[in-house]
Design a protein around this motif. Sequence first.
Motif, mmCIF file in Angstrom:
data_model
loop_
_atom_site.group_PDB
_atom_site.id
_atom_site.type_symbol
_atom_site.label_atom_id
_atom_site.label_comp_id
_atom_site.label_asym_id
_atom_site.label_seq_id
_atom_site.Cartn_x
_atom_site.Cartn_y
_atom_site.Cartn_z
ATOM 1 N N GLU A 806 0.827 -1.204 0.000
ATOM 2 C CA GLU A 806 0.000 0.000 0.000
ATOM 3 C C GLU A 806 0.862 1.254 0.000
ATOM 4 N N ALA A 807 2.012 1.177 0.670
ATOM 5 C CA ALA A 807 2.943 2.312 0.634
ATOM 6 C C ALA A 807 3.495 2.516 -0.780
ATOM 7 N N ARG A 808 3.760 1.401 -1.488
ATOM 8 C CA ARG A 808 4.249 1.510 -2.872
ATOM 9 C C ARG A 808 3.167 2.047 -3.805
ATOM 10 N N ALA A 809 1.917 1.759 -3.454
ATOM 11 C CA ALA A 809 0.805 2.207 -4.301
ATOM 12 C C ALA A 809 0.458 3.671 -4.093
ATOM 13 N N GLU A 810 0.859 4.239 -2.960
ATOM 14 C CA GLU A 810 0.467 5.611 -2.623
ATOM 15 C C GLU A 810 0.899 6.629 -3.683
ATOM 16 N N PRO A 811 2.159 6.582 -4.214
ATOM 17 C CA PRO A 811 2.532 7.551 -5.257
ATOM 18 C C PRO A 811 1.674 7.433 -6.518
ATOM 19 N N ILE A 812 1.248 6.208 -6.845
ATOM 20 C CA ILE A 812 0.400 6.019 -8.021
ATOM 21 C C ILE A 812 -0.968 6.639 -7.774
ATOM 22 N N ASP A 813 -1.498 6.416 -6.565
ATOM 23 C CA ASP A 813 -2.785 7.019 -6.222
ATOM 24 C C ASP A 813 -2.700 8.540 -6.245
ATOM 25 N N LEU A 814 -1.544 9.079 -5.859
ATOM 26 C CA LEU A 814 -1.354 10.528 -5.908
ATOM 27 C C LEU A 814 -1.437 11.034 -7.348
ATOM 28 N N LEU A 815 -0.859 10.294 -8.303
ATOM 29 C CA LEU A 815 -0.953 10.685 -9.710
ATOM 30 C C LEU A 815 -2.420 10.732 -10.157
ATOM 31 N N LEU A 816 -3.200 9.747 -9.719
ATOM 32 C CA LEU A 816 -4.616 9.718 -10.089
ATOM 33 C C LEU A 816 -5.367 10.896 -9.474
ATOM 34 N N ARG A 817 -5.022 11.233 -8.223
ATOM 35 C CA ARG A 817 -5.670 12.390 -7.592
ATOM 36 C C ARG A 817 -5.309 13.683 -8.325
ATOM 37 N N ASN A 818 -4.080 13.759 -8.815
ATOM 38 C CA ASN A 818 -3.670 14.941 -9.582
ATOM 39 C C ASN A 818 -4.454 15.059 -10.889
ATOM 40 N N ILE A 819 -4.736 13.923 -11.517
ATOM 41 C CA ILE A 819 -5.541 13.939 -12.743
ATOM 42 C C ILE A 819 -6.956 14.399 -12.423
ATOM 43 N N ASP A 820 -7.518 13.873 -11.322
ATOM 44 C CA ASP A 820 -8.854 14.331 -10.902
ATOM 45 C C ASP A 820 -8.864 15.839 -10.679
ATOM 46 N N ALA A 821 -7.826 16.350 -10.050
ATOM 47 C CA ALA A 821 -7.750 17.796 -9.783
ATOM 48 C C ALA A 821 -7.675 18.585 -11.087
ATOM 49 N N ALA A 822 -6.907 18.068 -12.056
ATOM 50 C CA ALA A 822 -6.799 18.745 -13.355
ATOM 51 C C ALA A 822 -8.139 18.755 -14.088
ATOM 52 N N ILE A 823 -8.900 17.684 -13.948
ATOM 53 C CA ILE A 823 -10.232 17.629 -14.565
ATOM 54 C C ILE A 823 -11.149 18.676 -13.943
ATOM 55 N N ASP A 824 -11.083 18.814 -12.621
ATOM 56 C CA ASP A 824 -11.950 19.771 -11.927
ATOM 57 C C ASP A 824 -11.647 21.214 -12.305
ATOM 58 N N LEU A 856 3.281 -3.669 -10.490
ATOM 59 C CA LEU A 856 3.425 -3.346 -9.078
ATOM 60 C C LEU A 856 3.619 -4.634 -8.285
ATOM 61 N N HIS A 857 4.678 -4.684 -7.490
ATOM 62 C CA HIS A 857 4.961 -5.885 -6.717
ATOM 63 C C HIS A 857 5.829 -5.521 -5.528
ATOM 64 N N ILE A 858 6.151 -6.512 -4.721
ATOM 65 C CA ILE A 858 7.031 -6.340 -3.560
ATOM 66 C C ILE A 858 8.235 -7.243 -3.741
ATOM 67 N N ASP A 859 9.428 -6.648 -3.616
ATOM 68 C CA ASP A 859 10.646 -7.459 -3.652
ATOM 69 C C ASP A 859 10.757 -8.232 -2.348
ATOM 70 N N THR A 860 10.903 -9.534 -2.449
ATOM 71 C CA THR A 860 11.054 -10.340 -1.230
ATOM 72 C C THR A 860 12.524 -10.600 -0.978
ATOM 73 N N VAL A 861 12.872 -10.782 0.269
ATOM 74 C CA VAL A 861 14.251 -11.068 0.655
ATOM 75 C C VAL A 861 14.362 -12.549 0.947
ATOM 76 N N PRO A 862 15.155 -13.283 0.168
ATOM 77 C CA PRO A 862 15.235 -14.731 0.400
ATOM 78 C C PRO A 862 15.842 -15.061 1.762
ATOM 79 N N LYS A 863 15.325 -16.104 2.361
ATOM 80 C CA LYS A 863 15.875 -16.530 3.652
ATOM 81 C C LYS A 863 17.271 -17.097 3.447
#
Length: 865
Positions: A806-824, A856-863
């Motif tokens: 969800e932290a990795r997704a936050e910047p993408i969601d911000l881009l979408l909010r910026n597009i919404d703002a530009a539309i308004d 979009l994915h999460i890098d895992t650290v091998p044991k």
Amino acid sequence: MDIGIDLGTTFSVIAVDGKAVCVKDYPEGYLLEECGVTIIQTPEYEKTFPSVVSFDPDDGSKFIIGAIAKQDAEKGIAPVQWSKRAIGSDQQLPLGDTTLTAKDAARKILEYLKQCAESALGQPVKRAVITHPARFDPNQVQETKQAAHDAGFDMSDSRCMLMEPIAAALSYTRFEERDPLRIMVYDLGGGTFDVTILERKGGVITSKAFDGDRLLGGYTFDRALVEWIIGKIEATGRKVRHDKNNPEDRGRRARLLQYAEDLKIRLSEQGKKKRVPVEVRLDFLIDTEGRKIQVRERITLEEFCQLIALDLAKTGDCLEACLSKAEMSFADLDLLLLVGGSTHCPCVVDYLANEVVPEDAGVEIRKWNPDLSVAAGAAIMTEYLGVIAEGGDVSLHVQTPKTWTLPLVDIRGRVEAKDGRDLTTCNVVLRDDGGATVAEGHAGIDGGFSFEDVSLDELAPNQFTLHVLDAGGAELVRHAFTIEYDEFGSVTEEPTRMLAKAISVETASGPVLLVDEAEHLPTQTITTELVKLHDDPSVTINLLRDNEVIGVIHVEHLPSEATAGSVIKLEVCVTEKSTIEGTAKVFSPSAKDTVLCEQPVRVAFPPAPTPDLGDLEARFRELEDKLIQDLALTRDDNHRMRLAGLGKTIVREMKGKFAEMEPDVLEIIRLIKQLKAVVDPPKIELRPSRADFDDACASCRRLIEENDDKSEIGTYRSALESFVRQGDKAYYGGKQKLWSAAYDGVVGLIRKLMPQVASPGWSHVADPVLTQRMRAHQKVDRVRTKLQDKCEAVAAEMPLQKGKIEARAEPIDLLLRNIDAAIDKISDEIDPDNAESIIVRVLMPLKPIEEKIAILHIDTVPKKK
């Protein structure tokens, strides 16, 4: 030993994280087993300390605090009470023949709390986490912090100041296992009211929105009972004598307020017996002729609820505003958490359950240790204070978890210089136990640094050392620590720090937003350009909150070339301590790229001035006269409606305040500001425009009328009127975030109603451009749904990584909010064909955003084997 303190308006509380053992001669601590926190009791075996200051009767140069000081009110001696309401102002609070400021009173109370904590624990207490209302202005937070410092506490860590609703949520979520979890905290204390929406995801608590009223609480209810008693007396033809400059009269009023508080508690204990009368008997008041007054009355809980109904309705408005800012409804919440001593009153729970929260919302309303939860959360927060490593004149503050449940961890801290020198050139290096460099970087403006996604060995303890090096590579200070990976452990991260109210700068053309509400602290560097209007060698720039001056930026000693027309570029950030720091660059008026000077920004948050009551009454009369005049002359229908509606409502409320036995100056100051905003609206440029908002509301109303036969249409009508009220409050208050939220709420209703209308009929319901904007928003929403689906899919595969994805997704969601703002921002007044071409350009980033979502994915650290 670090402690948590709820510095309350009427009562204060001390708490210690864990099970604390008090010394033999001090009352035993009270353990809150649900959250593992010990409450330090008073010497009188009570869990709460009255926030009251008085003189020692045996030594007039000494002060007494707490329960003994409160007894003075019962004896007819007026101590200093409810002082927290005035903190951040220069109001003088009478005490005997002298006066105290609220900061002075806070210092006295905190000194006493520190003394009691040390007596109970048998050891020195150097640090404390002290709570404050979420809606406190910077000068109020600053004065509270300074009072704690003057009382002997080390307040150097920004975490030492904590918002009250976040503290309450910390104490609750320690034992609550649900994650994700959405909570609305309803914090109604003795003198302040806060509402905050918080969300826990992946162990991280984040604030989503704030609202509240810093002058509403149990003291408001006490005064309502006082005025009821006075009204009963005056109905018999007698008038109570009261001269605020007479110590005896002040003492009688203090005793009357104490009686009202006790009466409120007796009424609250009635429970479901709402119509069973409670006796009201007192004989200590005198009339204007010096005769004693006997009061023999009765009042029921039901009648008391009616006395405070308007005040409770104000809390409901704050809840609606908070939901609107967070773009949520009650159905999106898991829990409405009631904290603060005033929630003991049955009127509060009944009002919320019957008038505010919809039956079908599915949200639980729950009281959570109303008197103790805030202090408990402050005690829990002490575990995040971390350690302080000293190295000469430089100190390293770092807080790291002892155990962590993920293979990646973030390590944060800050460096400070005792001599105040700039440490941004210092290099901060993180090394492992073998001396290899894991990460490095420079300290920020406020000394902060952060290393994200540091890998942990899953099979052995991870030993690290932080080194702070000067520009030449010489070590200034170091700190060694260990983190152990525990996949099945339970860890809650420190709550994110956020700005509760937006800050703007005042310009000749109106306020300009500097940093918006709910921004994470510290903020990114914010750049604002202003034009100098005079030739003076210094510039003063006012900082605003809710269109009120809360601080001043000083730019001084400018060169003679910095004449009128020079551009001043402010580059500032709001730090974790809620201070504003940065630089000001002044450019030549003739050569726009030539920097004439650059200097650090100096910001002052002075105490707010408190006018005399007579001056306030004169100002009120001026505004009332102007309201009557404008109501007769204005040709603006919207302005006339506002004058006749909200304007007259404020006038009636102010007349009631002036008529009280002892008018509350702070409440009257606020009402005058509200009335001025109605009579003489500030020139504010908000987006979208007022015309866009009114058009959207009109379109929504037409859609509702055309669907009047639908069973659920009443819900839409009620929601629209709620958004209209919020929009008016936001527009005239200059609150961009709340204004945007209200507009988005109306647009959301239109989107829900549009499918119920045949497409040919839409053309007469709204302008074509509005329709295009709605369709564009729908395209953005479809991409946002893909993002949410992707996050849920990754979280289902890797539950422990949910917070990280969800932290990795936050910047993408911000881009979408910026597009919404530009539309308004696309105006309804432009040609529909031009609007269509603009929308095409605005939506172009959607394709690459979809590609980002796909990978979009999460890098895992091998044991390690």
